[in-house]
Motif scaffolding. Sequence first.
Motif, mmCIF file in Angstrom:
data_model
loop_
_atom_site.group_PDB
_atom_site.id
_atom_site.type_symbol
_atom_site.label_atom_id
_atom_site.label_comp_id
_atom_site.label_asym_id
_atom_site.label_seq_id
_atom_site.Cartn_x
_atom_site.Cartn_y
_atom_site.Cartn_z
ATOM 1 N N THR A 339 51.302 47.694 37.407
ATOM 2 C CA THR A 339 50.317 47.256 36.409
ATOM 3 C C THR A 339 49.509 48.408 35.827
ATOM 4 O O THR A 339 49.119 48.369 34.654
ATOM 5 N N LYS A 340 49.263 49.436 36.632
ATOM 6 C CA LYS A 340 48.424 50.540 36.172
ATOM 7 C C LYS A 340 48.821 51.838 36.867
ATOM 8 O O LYS A 340 49.072 51.858 38.073
ATOM 9 N N ILE A 341 48.870 52.907 36.104
ATOM 10 C CA ILE A 341 49.075 54.252 36.630
ATOM 11 C C ILE A 341 47.973 55.130 36.044
ATOM 12 O O ILE A 341 47.774 55.162 34.825
ATOM 13 N N THR A 342 47.240 55.810 36.913
ATOM 14 C CA THR A 342 46.136 56.632 36.430
ATOM 15 C C THR A 342 45.840 57.745 37.428
ATOM 16 O O THR A 342 46.454 57.822 38.497
ATOM 17 N N THR A 343 44.895 58.584 37.086
ATOM 18 C CA THR A 343 44.409 59.632 37.984
ATOM 19 C C THR A 343 42.907 59.456 38.137
ATOM 20 O O THR A 343 42.184 59.321 37.139
ATOM 21 N N GLY A 349 46.578 60.895 41.891
ATOM 22 C CA GLY A 349 47.437 59.878 41.292
ATOM 23 C C GLY A 349 47.261 58.528 41.955
ATOM 24 O O GLY A 349 47.227 58.425 43.185
ATOM 25 N N THR A 350 47.145 57.488 41.142
ATOM 26 C CA THR A 350 46.894 56.133 41.650
ATOM 27 C C THR A 350 47.818 55.145 40.955
ATOM 28 O O THR A 350 47.986 55.188 39.733
ATOM 29 N N VAL A 351 48.413 54.255 41.749
ATOM 30 C CA VAL A 351 49.313 53.226 41.226
ATOM 31 C C VAL A 351 48.814 51.857 41.693
ATOM 32 O O VAL A 351 48.520 51.667 42.882
ATOM 33 N N ILE A 352 48.729 50.909 40.776
ATOM 34 C CA ILE A 352 48.362 49.533 41.113
ATOM 35 C C ILE A 352 49.573 48.645 40.835
ATOM 36 O O ILE A 352 50.164 48.707 39.759
ATOM 37 N N ILE A 353 49.917 47.827 41.817
ATOM 38 C CA ILE A 353 51.073 46.929 41.693
ATOM 39 C C ILE A 353 50.610 45.489 41.867
ATOM 40 O O ILE A 353 49.825 45.171 42.767
ATOM 41 N N VAL A 370 57.249 55.964 39.064
ATOM 42 C CA VAL A 370 57.441 54.664 38.418
ATOM 43 C C VAL A 370 56.672 54.650 37.099
ATOM 44 O O VAL A 370 55.865 55.542 36.832
ATOM 45 N N LYS A 371 56.904 53.607 36.307
ATOM 46 C CA LYS A 371 56.228 53.478 35.020
ATOM 47 C C LYS A 371 55.506 52.140 34.936
ATOM 48 O O LYS A 371 55.881 51.172 35.615
ATOM 49 N N THR A 372 54.502 52.083 34.097
ATOM 50 C CA THR A 372 53.772 50.836 33.891
ATOM 51 C C THR A 372 54.715 49.754 33.372
ATOM 52 O O THR A 372 55.523 49.992 32.471
ATOM 53 N N GLY A 373 54.626 48.562 33.959
ATOM 54 C CA GLY A 373 55.483 47.450 33.576
ATOM 55 C C GLY A 373 56.782 47.391 34.353
ATOM 56 O O GLY A 373 57.518 46.395 34.258
ATOM 57 N N GLN A 374 57.081 48.412 35.145
ATOM 58 C CA GLN A 374 58.329 48.453 35.913
ATOM 59 C C GLN A 374 58.267 47.483 37.092
ATOM 60 O O GLN A 374 57.269 47.398 37.802
ATOM 61 N N LYS A 375 59.345 46.736 37.291
ATOM 62 C CA LYS A 375 59.442 45.855 38.455
ATOM 63 C C LYS A 375 59.941 46.667 39.651
ATOM 64 O O LYS A 375 60.856 47.480 39.518
#
Length: 415
Positions: A339-343, A349-353, A370-375
């Motif tokens: 859902t979100k990739i940010t710093t 680096g932070t990833v929200i799933i 990974v990329k935003t929107g990727q399953k």
Amino acid sequence: MLKKTIIYTFFLIGIICFGTVDLSAQTKKTREELEKEKADVQARLREFDAILKQTTAIKKTTLGELNAITRQFQTQTRLVNTLDREVKLINQEINETEEKIASLEEALKDLKAEYGRMIYNASKLNRGLSIVAFVFSSNNFNQLYSRLMYLKQYTDSRKQQAIQIEKLSLELAEQRKTLDQRKSEKENVLSEEKKERAELERLKQSQQGVVNNLSKKEKDIKRQITATKKQQDQLNKMIKQVIEEEIRRAEAASRKENSNTTKSAGSSMPMTPEAAALSSSFAGNKGRLPWPVETGFITQRYGTYPHPTLKGITMENDGIDIRTQPNSNVRTVFDGTVTKITTMPGYGGTVIIKHGEYYTMYSKLKTISVKTGQKVNAKDVIGQVATGPDGEAEVHFQTWKGLQVMDPSTWVTSK
């Protein structure tokens, strides 16, 4: 006389047969559980060693180092306690075996004595008459038949006694062998416990040394904790914004489609049937989710609490921090959508799933794959852990249900 001897013999054999039940079977399951627990703790300690050795050359007196040593000390204490319980269990097995040996020796003594009496009685029946004379001196056919049956039972009893004497002798030898094995095991475990207690004392001294050094830097540590809390507040503000945006999107889609969305019990977010199923599946796996890294240990747990070794220091954490090997892969713990990739400052680096109405967040990543929107599926690699200036590789992991933050340690498998 003959009838009483036969009855007593079968009574004695019955006591022996029922008395030779393996008492150690009562503790077998407990012993197996204890061995498994010990193996698990030893595996965890090997994991600690492998991870902490990575920073030996460059480690400094830091709060992170103290947290790691404290966790190692707690796990080492658990191992010593497990070994102590194992010694007590072996002592119990030794006592049971010694009692069994004493019982078998007494039973064997009685059985041999009774067998001797039967041999003696076999030569003299009814005032010295021979067995043939004893049978044919019967007054009638019924008495003759009864005496033949007695003699048959008498012969069977002698055979059974001989079998039982041999069986008891073998059982006694086996129990003595078992006793020797238990005593040897006890010596080995005591030796192991002594070694692990020495390691525990070494860790205690190491921990105290770090505590002494950090106690002189109390102001710096509190300043560091305040800065970390500020960074975490920014992190939480960001994830709340992401979740709120997701809720708004879901509500908008719900109004548009109207009939194709639903709300799960207690949910603040409308969901499609697919999202509701995913959310339910995530909830159903509570306590069984894989860790976000393959190896590691928690250095800072969830919640607000006083530091376990530093007086006057309060820890605050909305997730858990997991120390792991440098360059380790970071994995998603469940199926979902990025859902979100940010710093974020202090968290890299932070990833929200997203997993239906649930969310997981992975921070302190140096690379993201990974990329935003990727399953993604459970255990898919989403990036690599970053290593701090002190050589400490840590992942910050959070779990949310809607806008409610949860304790991640209750969701992943226990270690």
